[in-house]
Design a protein around this motif. Structure first.
Motif, PDB file in Angstrom:
ATOM      1  N   TYR A 264       0.841  -1.209   0.000  1.00  0.00           N
ATOM      2  CA  TYR A 264       0.000   0.000   0.000  1.00  0.00           C
ATOM      3  C   TYR A 264       0.867   1.246   0.000  1.00  0.00           C
ATOM      4  N   THR A 265       0.487   2.192  -0.841  1.00  0.00           N
ATOM      5  CA  THR A 265       1.220   3.447  -0.892  1.00  0.00           C
ATOM      6  C   THR A 265       0.230   4.579  -1.132  1.00  0.00           C
ATOM      7  N   SER A 266       0.691   5.804  -0.859  1.00  0.00           N
ATOM      8  CA  SER A 266      -0.215   6.945  -0.933  1.00  0.00           C
ATOM      9  C   SER A 266      -0.310   7.506  -2.338  1.00  0.00           C
ATOM     10  N   TRP A 310       8.696  -1.123   3.415  1.00  0.00           N
ATOM     11  CA  TRP A 310       8.692  -0.277   2.217  1.00  0.00           C
ATOM     12  C   TRP A 310       9.177  -1.092   1.033  1.00  0.00           C
ATOM     13  N   VAL A 311       8.942  -0.578  -0.154  1.00  0.00           N
ATOM     14  CA  VAL A 311       9.322  -1.350  -1.337  1.00  0.00           C
ATOM     15  C   VAL A 311      10.836  -1.554  -1.396  1.00  0.00           C
ATOM     16  N   THR A 312      11.597  -0.592  -0.892  1.00  0.00           N
ATOM     17  CA  THR A 312      13.052  -0.734  -0.926  1.00  0.00           C
ATOM     18  C   THR A 312      13.478  -1.985  -0.154  1.00  0.00           C
ATOM     19  N   GLY A 313      12.816  -2.233   0.977  1.00  0.00           N
ATOM     20  CA  GLY A 313      13.117  -3.433   1.754  1.00  0.00           C
ATOM     21  C   GLY A 313      12.679  -4.704   1.038  1.00  0.00           C
ATOM     22  N   SER A 390      21.813   5.828  -2.749  1.00  0.00           N
ATOM     23  CA  SER A 390      20.862   6.761  -2.153  1.00  0.00           C
ATOM     24  C   SER A 390      19.500   6.489  -2.770  1.00  0.00           C
ATOM     25  N   VAL A 391      18.456   6.616  -1.975  1.00  0.00           N
ATOM     26  CA  VAL A 391      17.114   6.305  -2.476  1.00  0.00           C
ATOM     27  C   VAL A 391      16.030   7.023  -1.692  1.00  0.00           C
ATOM     28  N   GLY A 392      14.941   7.318  -2.371  1.00  0.00           N
ATOM     29  CA  GLY A 392      13.721   7.744  -1.690  1.00  0.00           C
ATOM     30  C   GLY A 392      13.339   9.177  -1.941  1.00  0.00           C
ATOM     31  N   GLU A 393      14.298  10.026  -2.216  1.00  0.00           N
ATOM     32  CA  GLU A 393      14.032  11.443  -2.422  1.00  0.00           C
ATOM     33  C   GLU A 393      15.275  12.023  -3.081  1.00  0.00           C
ATOM     34  N   PRO A 394      15.147  13.228  -3.604  1.00  0.00           N
ATOM     35  CA  PRO A 394      16.346  13.820  -4.208  1.00  0.00           C
ATOM     36  C   PRO A 394      17.435  14.000  -3.156  1.00  0.00           C
ATOM     37  N   ILE A 395      18.672  13.738  -3.524  1.00  0.00           N
ATOM     38  CA  ILE A 395      19.771  14.014  -2.591  1.00  0.00           C
ATOM     39  C   ILE A 395      20.392  15.347  -3.004  1.00  0.00           C
ATOM     40  N   ASP A 416      22.589   7.158  -7.184  1.00  0.00           N
ATOM     41  CA  ASP A 416      21.370   7.868  -6.763  1.00  0.00           C
ATOM     42  C   ASP A 416      20.234   7.257  -7.573  1.00  0.00           C
ATOM     43  N   THR A 417      19.487   6.375  -6.918  1.00  0.00           N
ATOM     44  CA  THR A 417      18.527   5.528  -7.621  1.00  0.00           C
ATOM     45  C   THR A 417      17.121   6.120  -7.564  1.00  0.00           C
ATOM     46  N   PHE A 418      16.610   6.506  -8.693  1.00  0.00           N
ATOM     47  CA  PHE A 418      15.220   6.977  -8.751  1.00  0.00           C
ATOM     48  C   PHE A 418      14.316   5.801  -9.110  1.00  0.00           C
ATOM     49  N   TRP A 419      13.309   5.589  -8.300  1.00  0.00           N
ATOM     50  CA  TRP A 419      12.266   4.602  -8.612  1.00  0.00           C
ATOM     51  C   TRP A 419      11.108   4.805  -7.666  1.00  0.00           C
ATOM     52  N   GLN A 420      10.133   3.915  -7.676  1.00  0.00           N
ATOM     53  CA  GLN A 420       8.905   4.079  -6.906  1.00  0.00           C
ATOM     54  C   GLN A 420       8.358   2.714  -6.493  1.00  0.00           C
ATOM     55  N   THR A 421       7.444   2.741  -5.538  1.00  0.00           N
ATOM     56  CA  THR A 421       6.748   1.510  -5.161  1.00  0.00           C
ATOM     57  C   THR A 421       6.194   0.831  -6.417  1.00  0.00           C
ATOM     58  N   GLU A 422       5.658   1.631  -7.314  1.00  0.00           N
ATOM     59  CA  GLU A 422       4.998   1.106  -8.510  1.00  0.00           C
ATOM     60  C   GLU A 422       5.973   0.505  -9.520  1.00  0.00           C
ATOM     61  N   THR A 423       7.225   0.941  -9.491  1.00  0.00           N
ATOM     62  CA  THR A 423       8.146   0.478 -10.541  1.00  0.00           C
ATOM     63  C   THR A 423       8.853  -0.815 -10.154  1.00  0.00           C
ATOM     64  N   THR A 518      17.391  15.038 -13.687  1.00  0.00           N
ATOM     65  CA  THR A 518      17.273  15.484 -12.306  1.00  0.00           C
ATOM     66  C   THR A 518      15.789  15.505 -11.982  1.00  0.00           C
ATOM     67  N   ILE A 519      15.432  14.882 -10.874  1.00  0.00           N
ATOM     68  CA  ILE A 519      14.028  14.822 -10.467  1.00  0.00           C
ATOM     69  C   ILE A 519      13.720  16.114  -9.719  1.00  0.00           C
ATOM     70  N   THR A 520      12.659  16.788 -10.126  1.00  0.00           N
ATOM     71  CA  THR A 520      12.351  18.065  -9.477  1.00  0.00           C
ATOM     72  C   THR A 520      11.247  17.929  -8.425  1.00  0.00           C
ATOM     73  N   SER A 530      11.037  12.454   4.857  1.00  0.00           N
ATOM     74  CA  SER A 530      12.065  11.463   5.218  1.00  0.00           C
ATOM     75  C   SER A 530      11.982  10.243   4.309  1.00  0.00           C
ATOM     76  N   GLY A 531      11.690  10.461   3.039  1.00  0.00           N
ATOM     77  CA  GLY A 531      11.602   9.333   2.117  1.00  0.00           C
ATOM     78  C   GLY A 531      10.308   8.548   2.255  1.00  0.00           C
ATOM     79  N   HIS A 532       9.408   8.972   3.153  1.00  0.00           N
ATOM     80  CA  HIS A 532       8.114   8.295   3.290  1.00  0.00           C
ATOM     81  C   HIS A 532       7.071   9.065   2.512  1.00  0.00           C
ATOM     82  N   ARG A 533       6.282   8.319   1.791  1.00  0.00           N
ATOM     83  CA  ARG A 533       5.323   8.926   0.901  1.00  0.00           C
ATOM     84  C   ARG A 533       3.980   9.083   1.583  1.00  0.00           C
ATOM     85  N   MET A 534       3.391  10.274   1.426  1.00  0.00           N
ATOM     86  CA  MET A 534       2.150  10.564   2.136  1.00  0.00           C
ATOM     87  C   MET A 534       1.270  11.458   1.279  1.00  0.00           C
TER      88      MET A 534
HETATM   89  C1  WT7 Z   1       8.796   8.740  -4.909  1.00  0.00           C
HETATM   90  C2  WT7 Z   1       8.459   7.294  -4.768  1.00  0.00           C
HETATM   91  C3  WT7 Z   1      12.059   4.343  -4.440  1.00  0.00           C
HETATM   92  C4  WT7 Z   1      11.716   3.557  -3.294  1.00  0.00           C
HETATM   93  C5  WT7 Z   1      11.431   4.367  -2.072  1.00  0.00           C
HETATM   94  C6  WT7 Z   1      10.372   5.409  -2.277  1.00  0.00           C
HETATM   95  C7  WT7 Z   1      10.758  10.011  -4.851  1.00  0.00           C
HETATM   96  C8  WT7 Z   1      12.482   8.167  -4.953  1.00  0.00           C
HETATM   97  C9  WT7 Z   1      14.230   9.257  -5.661  1.00  0.00           C
HETATM   98  C10 WT7 Z   1      15.484   9.749  -6.103  1.00  0.00           C
HETATM   99  C11 WT7 Z   1      14.494  11.846  -6.377  1.00  0.00           C
HETATM  100  C12 WT7 Z   1      13.147  10.153  -5.590  1.00  0.00           C
HETATM  101  C13 WT7 Z   1       9.964  10.353  -6.098  1.00  0.00           C
HETATM  102  C14 WT7 Z   1       9.125   9.130  -6.326  1.00  0.00           C
HETATM  103  N1  WT7 Z   1      12.080   9.454  -5.138  1.00  0.00           N
HETATM  104  N2  WT7 Z   1      13.772   8.047  -5.253  1.00  0.00           N
HETATM  105  N3  WT7 Z   1      16.581   8.967  -6.184  1.00  0.00           N
HETATM  106  N4  WT7 Z   1      15.568  11.056  -6.454  1.00  0.00           N
HETATM  107  N5  WT7 Z   1      13.283  11.450  -5.953  1.00  0.00           N
HETATM  108  O1  WT7 Z   1       9.286   4.870  -2.963  1.00  0.00           O
HETATM  109  O2  WT7 Z   1       7.453   5.689  -1.479  1.00  0.00           O
HETATM  110  O3  WT7 Z   1       6.976   4.854  -3.809  1.00  0.00           O
HETATM  111  O4  WT7 Z   1       8.142   7.049  -3.423  1.00  0.00           O
HETATM  112  O5  WT7 Z   1       9.971   9.033  -4.160  1.00  0.00           O
HETATM  113  O6  WT7 Z   1       9.164  11.460  -5.838  1.00  0.00           O
HETATM  114  O7  WT7 Z   1       7.964   9.361  -7.072  1.00  0.00           O
HETATM  115  P1  WT7 Z   1       7.891   5.569  -2.897  1.00  0.00           P
END
Ligand code: WT7
Length: 655
Positions: A264-266, A310-313, A390-395, A416-423, A518-520, A530-534
């Motif tokens: 489940y994610t927001s 979380w999906v990362t785990g 690094s993961v979860g938000e822009p560094i 610096d890994t960009f991804w999402q719960t959905e990916t 670059t993710i904006t 804190s990398g938690h999605r809400m």
């Molecule tokens: C959202 C996804 C990826 C697993 C943990 C979070 C942001 C995630 C990055 C990054 C910039 C990032 C995005 C994304 N995000 N990684 N490396 N640089 N932004 O998963 O809870 O599904 O959140 O986290 O906004 O959409 P999530």
């Protein structure tokens, strides 16, 4: 030279040599392979990385897009791939998991032991009547048992849904109910930062709220021995239900599309959504990204600090590293206990070679190190490290530079890994032995991932110009649907105006010269704290559900030095606007209320009270104005459509 080119960090020669993807030419070659024959590319990798019971003959089925199917006539079992296969390859005595408890106690578990424990629990689940396709909720602490619980579900074809141990009874209830789960696996308590926190009691409370009648059994791992209520008709101890079970269990061979898990994610609207992942495509990307992004080798000690909630785990603790036969750390505790040197001491003690954490953790440890020399990473021997992630938000570049210099000693690439719960796994990321790095940029798409930046009508925008991040082609580990709500899946991720591209929900920009991404940040009402999605709406609903006090609430994010974003709530009470001590008292009450409704991670940092909220004449809350107020900025936007301009002054002053 573009701004980015001036700050390039080329991959160190000793990482390039022997890397799974060695040098940019190798990266380009993989991208070209995917370009020339997309399905062939993924099919080759699916054969190389995954062991199939029944090999697939079909690769991608797009006939019911966007409900894509991958490898659909193949069958496999994820737990076989993560455990048995490694034992069969002679890795039975290899350490799979080095578990470090909150109090520092270390336990090592080999692949053979992990397989046996998984089989015992799998048999116990079957004995309790859990069948293929049943949903099992896992509400457990960071533990070997948590990983075993997930693997045991995978082994019998049950679909797990892990709920992070920081979520409240209400959130847990909502997820159990939405998933229609038949069982909850939990622990008596969890231990974090020297404190014992309840889990079983929260499960009891959740089930007591009603709506969870599908639950037949609660299985409890005894972590602390703390006192918990026990309903003998419904509850059972993990050690009791597993003790007489055989240590072998024939895996349930499932179709590639069988749902391995829901998580489940927001979203920007409504209740959290159950992101449904597949078995075959997911496992492929979990294994492949662990191999290429982290360059995982047989003698590495891998540590992903995420929670299995979380999906990362999921991808980088429970599945990816084990699928490759790696050795990994599972850590029960928190980075600041007994002191903020915990991570560095653990890297030193366990000779960690690959370290993957979140920017928010790095930023808080920077602060700690700056105020207390004793917990500065330079006081520890971190020479075992070779790759950082690094993961979860822009560094932010400053945190990147500090991480690179002080933790990585200037020699370790940062992915610096960009991804999402959905990916399901990495989408845009450097490969450590190939990609020159730029602080603050997640650089280039993972080979085979067709990430792009488009405008609102789905047309490409030129580099140097920001836009909407999309993925043009389906990929194996993508979300399959939202559990029970296929329409919401289509609407959220495949809006008709975007030409069939996957909408990530983030804005992004590519550098004019390097093409680096670059993710904006999110372009919807989703916050990242804190990398938690809400979702802002979730928090607003929680606030207004305090019907005695709250008339109306609006929630926005504001930038925060440590947590990335902070939650800021504007609240109109059903009583006169409080000030001074009274305002503080009510704010504290509301914070606790939100903590109970959703979980501590959703507690607003700021709560401001107003007589009203800034609204247009048609009654729409003007969030962009609230965002400016939350930041403490002067309002420069057009306020001509605002019905009650005086409210801005009041909200800016209130605190
Ligand atoms: C959202 C996804 C990826 C697993 C943990 C979070 C942001 C995630 C990055 C990054 C910039 C990032 C995005 C994304 N995000 N990684 N490396 N640089 N932004 O998963 O809870 O599904 O959140 O986290 O906004 O959409 P999530």
């Amino acid at each position: 030279m573009s701004d980015q080119e001036s700050k390039l960090y080329p991959p160190p020669a000793q990482i390039v040599a022997g890397a799974h993807v060695s040098g940019m030419a190798a990266y380009d070659k993989l991208c070209a392979e995917a370009e020339a024959d997309y399905e062939g590319f993924w099919a080759r990798l699916a054969r190389e990385l995954v062991t199939w019971k029944q090999p697939f003959t079909k690769v991608l089925n797009a006939s019911n897009a966007p409900f894509y199917k991958w490898f659909e006539d193949g069958t496999l079992n994820v737990s076989y791939n993560c455990l048995d296969r490694n034992v069969e390859r002679g890795l039975g005595d290899k350490v799979a998991i080095i578990f470090e408890a909150d109090n520092g106690q270390v336990t090592r578990v080999t692949y053979r032991e992990l397989l046996e424990r998984t089989c015992r629990l799998a048999n116990a689940l079957k004995a309790q009547g859990v069948k293929k396709g049943d949903r099992v909720v896992i509400y457990m602490p960071m533990s070997v048992e948590g990983v075993v619980a997930m693997q045991a579900c995978a082994r019998i074809g049950a679909t797990h849904s892990v709920v992070f141990g920081g979520f409240s009874a209400q959130s847990l209830r909502d997820r159990i109910q939405d998933a229609g789960a038949v069982m909850v696996l939990t622990a008596d308590e969890q231990v974090r930062g020297g404190k014992q926190l309840p889990l079983k009691a929260i499960v009891d409370e959740a089930l007591g709220l009603g709506g969870c009648e599908t639950i037949r059994k609660v299985i409890v791992y005894r972590r602390t021995g703390g006192n918990v209520a026990f309903d003998p008709a419904r509850d059972a101890w993990l050690h009791e239900v597993t003790q007489n079970q055989p240590a072998t269990c024939e895996p349930e061979w499932v179709e590639a599309e069988h749902p391995l898990f829901l998580l489940y994610t927001s979203g920007s609207t409504g209740k959290p959504k159950g992101v449904q992942h597949s078995t075959g495509g997911y496992l492929l990307h979990a294994a492949l990204t662990t191999k290429w992004t982290f360059d995982l080798k047989d003698n590495d000690i891998f540590w992903c600090t995420a929670d299995i909630g979380w999906v990362t785990g999921h991808t980088y603790i429970t599945y990816g590293p084990l699928a490759l036969g790696g050795t990994e750390i599972v850590f029960e505790g928190v980075p600041t206990f007994p002191d903020a040197g915990r991570f560095w001491r653990m890297i030193q003690d366990h000779k960690v070679t690959i370290f993957y954490t979140a920017p928010t953790a790095i930023r808080s440890l920077i602060k700690a190190a700056e105020s207390n020399e004793a917990v500065h990473p330079k006081r520890y021997d971190l020479s075992s490290l070779r790759i950082l992630g690094s993961v979860g938000e822009p560094i932010n570049p400053a945190a990147w530079e500090w991480y690179h210099a002080n933790v990585g000693g200037g020699r370790c690439p940062i992915v610096d890994t960009f991804w999402q719960t959905e990916t399901g796994g990495h989408m845009i990321t450097p490969l450590p032995g190939a990609t020159p790095l730029v602080p603050g940029s997640c650089t280039l798409p993972f080979p085979g991932i067709q990430a792009a930046i488009v405008d609102e009508t789905g047309n490409d925008v030129p580099n140097g110009q920001g836009g909407i991040l999309v993925v043009k082609k389906p990929w194996p580990s993508m979300i399959r649907t939202i559990w029970g709500d296929p329409e919401r899946f289509k609407k959220s991720y495949y809006p008709p105006e975007l030409k069939g591209y996957y909408l990530a929900g983030d804005g992004a920009i590519r550098d004019a010269r390097t093409g680096y991404f670059t993710i904006t940040g999110r372009i919807d009402d989703v916050l990242n704290v804190s990398g938690h999605r809400m979702g802002t709406m979730e928090i607003e609903s929680a606030l207004v559900s305090c019907t005695e006090l709250v008339a109306e609430a609006a929630v926005v994010g504001r930038p925060d030095d440590t947590t990335g974003e902070a939650i800021c709530a504007f609240v109109v009470l059903k009583r006169p606007r409080p000030t001074g001590e009274e305002a503080k008292k009510i704010a504290a009450e509301l914070r606790n209320w939100v903590g109970k409704e959703i979980g501590p991670i959703a507690k607003p940092k700021d709560i401001r009270f107003g007589d009203n909220l800034p609204k247009t004449r048609s009654g729409k809350i003007m969030r962009r104005l609230l965002r400016s107020i939350a930041k403490g900025e002067a309002i420069t936007q057009d306020t001509s459509t605002l019905e009650n301009p005086a409210i801005l002054e009041q909200l800016s002053q209130a605190n």
